[in-house]
Design a protein around this motif. Sequence first.
Motif, PDB file in Angstrom:
ATOM      1  N   GLY A 137       0.781  -1.227   0.000  1.00 26.61           N
ATOM      2  CA  GLY A 137       0.000   0.000   0.000  1.00 26.61           C
ATOM      3  C   GLY A 137       0.812   1.275   0.000  1.00 26.61           C
ATOM      4  N   GLU A 138       2.147   1.152  -0.005  1.00 26.23           N
ATOM      5  CA  GLU A 138       2.991   2.339   0.009  1.00 26.23           C
ATOM      6  C   GLU A 138       2.927   3.059  -1.345  1.00 26.23           C
ATOM      7  OE1 GLU A 138       5.786  -1.015  -1.271  1.00 26.23           O
ATOM      8  OE2 GLU A 138       3.954  -0.791  -0.138  1.00 26.23           O
ATOM      9  N   LEU A 139       3.114   4.365  -1.314  1.00 32.57           N
ATOM     10  CA  LEU A 139       3.085   5.152  -2.533  1.00 32.57           C
ATOM     11  C   LEU A 139       4.456   5.111  -3.189  1.00 32.57           C
ATOM     12  CD1 LEU A 139       1.300   6.981  -4.296  1.00 32.57           C
ATOM     13  CD2 LEU A 139       2.241   8.922  -3.022  1.00 32.57           C
ATOM     14  N   ILE A 140       4.475   4.758  -4.474  1.00 28.93           N
ATOM     15  CA  ILE A 140       5.703   4.665  -5.252  1.00 28.93           C
ATOM     16  C   ILE A 140       5.695   5.762  -6.305  1.00 28.93           C
ATOM     17  CG2 ILE A 140       7.100   3.196  -6.766  1.00 28.93           C
ATOM     18  CD1 ILE A 140       6.780   2.020  -3.959  1.00 28.93           C
ATOM     19  N   LEU A 141       6.765   6.552  -6.349  1.00 28.03           N
ATOM     20  CA  LEU A 141       6.936   7.547  -7.401  1.00 28.03           C
ATOM     21  C   LEU A 141       7.609   6.867  -8.584  1.00 28.03           C
ATOM     22  CD1 LEU A 141       8.477  10.433  -5.243  1.00 28.03           C
ATOM     23  CD2 LEU A 141       6.063  10.037  -5.769  1.00 28.03           C
ATOM     24  N   LEU A 142       7.073   7.048  -9.765  1.00 19.77           N
ATOM     25  CA  LEU A 142       7.637   6.440 -10.971  1.00 19.77           C
ATOM     26  C   LEU A 142       8.447   7.466 -11.742  1.00 19.77           C
ATOM     27  CD1 LEU A 142       4.520   4.433 -12.144  1.00 19.77           C
ATOM     28  CD2 LEU A 142       6.509   3.591 -10.874  1.00 19.77           C
ATOM     29  N   PHE A 143       9.651   7.079 -12.132  1.00 19.80           N
ATOM     30  CA  PHE A 143      10.538   7.916 -12.921  1.00 19.80           C
ATOM     31  C   PHE A 143      10.857   7.193 -14.223  1.00 19.80           C
ATOM     32  CE2 PHE A 143      11.134   9.393  -8.643  1.00 19.80           C
ATOM     33  CZ  PHE A 143      11.292  10.761  -8.776  1.00 19.80           C
ATOM     34  N   ARG A 144      10.976   7.953 -15.313  1.00 18.26           N
ATOM     35  CA  ARG A 144      11.207   7.349 -16.629  1.00 18.26           C
ATOM     36  C   ARG A 144      12.201   8.194 -17.408  1.00 18.26           C
ATOM     37  NH1 ARG A 144       7.780   4.289 -20.691  1.00 18.26           N
ATOM     38  NH2 ARG A 144       6.784   3.508 -18.814  1.00 18.26           N
ATOM     39  N   ARG A 145      13.008   7.493 -18.204  1.00 20.65           N
ATOM     40  CA  ARG A 145      13.953   8.157 -19.107  1.00 20.65           C
ATOM     41  C   ARG A 145      13.943   7.411 -20.434  1.00 20.65           C
ATOM     42  NH1 ARG A 145      20.402   8.981 -18.534  1.00 20.65           N
ATOM     43  NH2 ARG A 145      20.554  10.611 -20.104  1.00 20.65           N
ATOM     44  N   SER A 146      13.897   8.156 -21.515  1.00 18.13           N
ATOM     45  CA  SER A 146      13.888   7.580 -22.853  1.00 18.13           C
ATOM     46  C   SER A 146      15.250   6.985 -23.187  1.00 18.13           C
ATOM     47  CB  SER A 146      13.541   8.675 -23.868  1.00 18.13           C
ATOM     48  OG  SER A 146      13.823   8.236 -25.169  1.00 18.13           O
ATOM     49  N   ILE A 147      15.244   5.846 -23.868  1.00 12.73           N
ATOM     50  CA  ILE A 147      16.501   5.224 -24.315  1.00 12.73           C
ATOM     51  C   ILE A 147      17.202   6.166 -25.301  1.00 12.73           C
ATOM     52  CG2 ILE A 147      17.457   3.307 -25.658  1.00 12.73           C
ATOM     53  CD1 ILE A 147      16.707   2.533 -22.829  1.00 12.73           C
ATOM     54  N   ALA A 148      16.451   6.913 -26.087  1.00 14.76           N
ATOM     55  CA  ALA A 148      17.053   7.843 -27.047  1.00 14.76           C
ATOM     56  C   ALA A 148      17.940   8.865 -26.341  1.00 14.76           C
ATOM     57  CB  ALA A 148      15.957   8.546 -27.850  1.00 14.76           C
ATOM     58  N   GLU A 149      17.608   9.219 -25.101  1.00 18.98           N
ATOM     59  CA  GLU A 149      18.424  10.160 -24.323  1.00 18.98           C
ATOM     60  C   GLU A 149      19.697   9.513 -23.819  1.00 18.98           C
ATOM     61  OE1 GLU A 149      16.112  11.689 -21.101  1.00 18.98           O
ATOM     62  OE2 GLU A 149      14.428  12.187 -22.396  1.00 18.98           O
ATOM     63  N   ILE A 150      19.704   8.186 -23.731  1.00 17.14           N
ATOM     64  CA  ILE A 150      20.832   7.453 -23.177  1.00 17.14           C
ATOM     65  C   ILE A 150      21.836   7.069 -24.254  1.00 17.14           C
ATOM     66  CG2 ILE A 150      21.466   5.309 -21.997  1.00 17.14           C
ATOM     67  CD1 ILE A 150      18.657   5.439 -20.655  1.00 17.14           C
ATOM     68  N   ARG A 151      21.346   6.705 -25.415  1.00 15.27           N
ATOM     69  CA  ARG A 151      22.244   6.286 -26.503  1.00 15.27           C
ATOM     70  C   ARG A 151      23.127   7.424 -26.942  1.00 15.27           C
ATOM     71  NH1 ARG A 151      17.697   2.874 -28.946  1.00 15.27           N
ATOM     72  NH2 ARG A 151      18.284   0.808 -28.224  1.00 15.27           N
ATOM     73  N   PRO A 152      24.409   7.106 -27.211  1.00 13.03           N
ATOM     74  CA  PRO A 152      25.331   8.156 -27.653  1.00 13.03           C
ATOM     75  C   PRO A 152      25.003   8.660 -29.047  1.00 13.03           C
ATOM     76  CG  PRO A 152      26.472   6.035 -27.434  1.00 13.03           C
ATOM     77  CD  PRO A 152      25.053   5.833 -27.057  1.00 13.03           C
TER      78      PRO A 152
END
Length: 85
Positions: free
Chosen positions: A70-85
């Motif tokens: 029942g705990e509240l979870i904050l979800l974070f997301r990052r695009s793979i396009a931002e990670i690829r060189p």
Amino acid sequence: VHLWAFSVLPSLQRRGIGTAMMRAAEALIAAEPRGASAVEVGVEEWNHDAAKLYRRLGYGEEGTERGGNGELILLFRRSIAEIRP
């Protein structure tokens, strides 16, 4: 890709270990030819230090969900396009 249960022992925090773990995971995910579109992590709402780390690494807050207890979870997301060189 949802990364789950990433943590650093409190006695070893603030030494760059969490950042290094995330960067290594991102590199592996970005190199995978099957092509994930994003990396997502969840942080319990009380864990301000972890949320700050993910924001610093370029993750945007994408909402919340309830965990198994029942705990509240904050979800974070990052695009793979931002990670690829």
